[in-house]
Structures are given as structure tokens and as C-alpha cells.
Scaffold this active site. Structure first.
Site, PDB file in Angstrom:
ATOM      1  N   ASP A   1      46.267  46.051  41.914  1.00  0.00           N
ATOM      2  CA  ASP A   1      44.994  45.483  42.378  1.00  0.00           C
ATOM      3  C   ASP A   1      43.837  46.279  41.774  1.00  0.00           C
ATOM      4  O   ASP A   1      43.768  47.508  41.937  1.00  0.00           O
ATOM      5  CB  ASP A   1      44.967  45.597  43.919  1.00  0.00           C
TER       6      ASP A   1
ATOM      7  N   ASP B   1      44.508  47.172  47.063  1.00  0.00           N
ATOM      8  CA  ASP B   1      43.552  48.234  47.400  1.00  0.00           C
ATOM      9  C   ASP B   1      43.382  48.338  48.919  1.00  0.00           C
ATOM     10  O   ASP B   1      42.692  49.233  49.414  1.00  0.00           O
ATOM     11  CB  ASP B   1      42.209  48.049  46.675  1.00  0.00           C
ATOM     12  N   SER B   2      44.073  47.453  49.663  1.00  0.00           N
ATOM     13  CA  SER B   2      44.152  47.595  51.123  1.00  0.00           C
ATOM     14  C   SER B   2      44.764  48.944  51.497  1.00  0.00           C
ATOM     15  O   SER B   2      44.660  49.372  52.645  1.00  0.00           O
ATOM     16  CB  SER B   2      44.984  46.457  51.729  1.00  0.00           C
TER      17      SER B   2
ATOM     18  N   GLU C   1      39.362  40.351  42.297  1.00  0.00           N
ATOM     19  CA  GLU C   1      38.611  39.509  43.225  1.00  0.00           C
ATOM     20  C   GLU C   1      37.467  38.825  42.480  1.00  0.00           C
ATOM     21  O   GLU C   1      36.768  39.461  41.702  1.00  0.00           O
ATOM     22  CB  GLU C   1      38.036  40.363  44.368  1.00  0.00           C
TER      23      GLU C   1
ATOM     24  N   LYS D   1      45.504  42.025  39.746  1.00  0.00           N
ATOM     25  CA  LYS D   1      44.737  41.078  40.556  1.00  0.00           C
ATOM     26  C   LYS D   1      43.281  41.519  40.550  1.00  0.00           C
ATOM     27  O   LYS D   1      42.986  42.711  40.592  1.00  0.00           O
ATOM     28  CB  LYS D   1      45.263  41.029  41.997  1.00  0.00           C
TER      29      LYS D   1
ATOM     30  N   GLU E   1      42.244  33.717  50.183  1.00  0.00           N
ATOM     31  CA  GLU E   1      42.228  34.503  51.420  1.00  0.00           C
ATOM     32  C   GLU E   1      41.248  33.908  52.436  1.00  0.00           C
ATOM     33  O   GLU E   1      40.078  33.653  52.118  1.00  0.00           O
ATOM     34  CB  GLU E   1      41.840  35.966  51.127  1.00  0.00           C
TER      35      GLU E   1
HETATM   36  O1  KIV Z   1      44.467  44.545  48.847  1.00  0.00           O
HETATM   37  C1  KIV Z   1      45.241  43.719  49.353  1.00  0.00           C
HETATM   38  O2  KIV Z   1      46.250  44.067  49.971  1.00  0.00           O
HETATM   39  C2  KIV Z   1      44.894  42.315  49.221  1.00  0.00           C
HETATM   40  C3  KIV Z   1      45.454  41.323  50.220  1.00  0.00           C
HETATM   41  C4  KIV Z   1      44.766  40.049  50.137  1.00  0.00           C
HETATM   42  C5  KIV Z   1      46.876  41.068  50.120  1.00  0.00           C
HETATM   43  O3  KIV Z   1      44.161  41.972  48.372  1.00  0.00           O
END
Ligand code: KIV
Length: 266
Positions: A84, A45-46, A116, A114, A183
Site C-alpha cells: 500500500d 497502511d492501516s 488511493e 495499491k 471502500e
Molecule cells: O490500509 C488498508 O488496510 C486499506 C483497507 C481498505 C483494506 O486500505
């Protein structure tokens, strides 16, 4: 089906071979990352910051993540693609998490997701794993918690904070996560977590002792200039090269050098 699977994550850890990861968000870059032999691609999500030009990742939506993940899976032959989960796609509850994570596999062709969080997403991980959706957990600096954390700061620096991260690492492993992203935490803490877990750890700003490493593609190739975190190593300056090329193109049009006979039809 990608050549690299979640089983290879575990195999590499057992064999002491490093797992290589990078983010990608579109077809041309995903092709390059895949051709370079990177094991797994995170459609992070970056993208909110490095592609959309947002201040942080919070406004990124599920539909946008699916749109970008589709471009990436279309491009890759070997790398495992992980989607993500964006802000509010799973914090609202386990059923939402299952529904949204399922979209990454069903609509976008990803092989896992992924999320968080540590203790607070243990139930989500259990439910996804039961639904055959492989989960990479993400603890330490979690950018979706930027307001609670008061900015992008290194985590786990005090003894109680480090202890909490170690406990959370075990919790997500017990809940069924196939790997854990660490991270911005001190490297000795990352080393301890990596040594205690049987699932692989992937570090970003977590030192050299993790089982694998990930960085944001645009940082690695010099395409994001707003800020460069200490943990980034820039291997190219694509922004500079692109700027030079485009300035030359403009100048050649203005001088009548482009197009020449070579680029013209008779
Ligand atoms: O969103 C992202 O790119 C991440 C980074 C930690 C790689 O979560």
C-alpha cells in the site's frame, strides 16, 4: 513468484468466482492468512493504526511499509502480496510514485501496489503500468483524505457524488489498473460499478456485489478494539484469548505452578 497472480484476479471475475483478500503486516499472521487459502494479501497502511497505535494512517512512511512488506512476502507461498503506497509517497508527483512503487517490488518482493485516488492518480497509474508495476486503485472512502472528507464517512451517497465515483472507476480502469478497491460506498453503487467495469472490484464496506472482499485482519480476528466499523464481521476474539493466556501465565508464576518439572531440565 506467488501461485495467485494478477491474471487470476481477472479470471475469477470472468468465471464469477469471488476474490478473497485480507491485510497482514508481519510474518506469523501472513503465514496463517496464506495457509487459510486467501488469494491476496494487502500490506495496508492501516498498520499505522492497528500495529503502530497511531490515530490515522498519515504518518506511516515508505521505509515502514517496506519493512512490513518484506516480512509478509517472506511468509507467503501462494497469496499475491500488494504493498500500500503511504501518504505522500505518490501525491508529490509521478516520478516519486514510480520510484516508491518500484521499491515494493524491488526491495520487498511484492507483486503490485495499491494507491488511493481516482482522476488525480490516472497519470500515476499509467506511468506505473508502463513500468510493469501492477496497480490496484482505491476509491470511495480513502483514509489518506480524512481531513478533506471530515472523517471516516460513507461516500457516494448523493447522485452527483455517485456519478463522480462511476466516472473515476472508468478512469482508473482506462489508465491500466488491474483491479479497483471500493471502500464504504452504498451497495447498489458498488454493484453498478462492478457491472460496468471489466477489471475486478474488491469491496470493503461496499456490499456483497463486488467481485471480491477485503477486511483488515485485526478487525476480523478481534485484535483491534479502538473502534469496529459497521462493515466488519468479527470471526474470533484473539484479544480476549491472548489476555486470558497471559493472565494465567502471570498467576502460575506467582503461585509457583510454572515452571513445573515438565518444563525444567534434570
Ligand atoms: O490500509 C488498508 O488496510 C486499506 C483497507 C481498505 C483494506 O486500505
Amino acid at each position: 513468484m506467488p501461485n495467485f497472480t494478477i491474471h487470476d484476479f481477472l479470471k475469477k471475475k470472468k468465471e464469477g468466482r469471488k476474490i478473497t483478500m485480507l491485510t497482514a503486516y508481519d510474518y506469523p499472521f501472513a503465514r496463517i492468512v496464506d495457509e487459510a487459502g486467501i488469494d491476496a494479501i494487502l500490506v495496508g497502511d492501516s498498520l499505522g493504526m492497528v500495529v503502530q497505535g497511531l490515530e490515522n494512517t498519515l504518518p506511516v512512511t515508505m521505509d515502514e511499509m517496506i519493512y512490513h512488506t518484506k516480512m509478509v512476502t517472506r511468509a507467503v507461498k501462494n497469496a499475491l502480496v500488494i504493498g500500500d503506497m503511504p501518504f505522500m509517497s505518490y501525491q508529490t508527483g509521478v516520478p516519486d510514485a514510480v520510484k516508491n512503487a518500484g521499491r515494493f517490488l524491488k526491495e520487498a518482493g511484492a507483486s503490485g501496489v495499491k494507491m488511493e485516488g481516482g482522476a488525480e492518480i490516472a497519470d500515476h497509474i499509467r506511468a506505473l503500468t508502463r513500468s510493469d508495476i501492477p496497480v490496484m486503485a482505491h476509491i470511495g472512502l480513502t483514509p489518506q483524505s480524512i481531513h478533506r472528507m471530515g472523517g471516516y464517512k460513507v461516500q457516494g451517497k448523493t447522485e452527483p457524488a455517485a456519478k463522480k465515483l462511476i466516472e473515476e472507476a472508468h478512469m482508473v480502469e482506462d489508465a491500466g489498473a488491474f483491479s479497483l478497491l471500493l471502500e464504504a460506498i452504498p451497495m447498489d453503487l458498488a454493484k453498478k460499478i462492478t457491472g460496468e467495469l471489466s477489471i475486478p472490484t474488491i469491496g470493503i464496506g461496499a456490499g456483497p456485489h463486488c467481485d471480491g472482499q477485503i477486511l483488515v485482519l485485526h478487525d476480523v480476528i478481534g485484535l483491534f478494539e479502538r473502534f469496529v466499523p459497521k462493515f466488519v464481521k468479527q470471526y474470533a476474539n484473539v484479544k480476549e484469548d491472548a489476555l486470558k493466556a497471559i493472565i494465567t501465565y502471570r498467576e502460575e508464576i506467582e503461585k509457583g505452578v510454572f515452571p513445573s518439572n515438565e518444563q525444567s531440565f534434570k
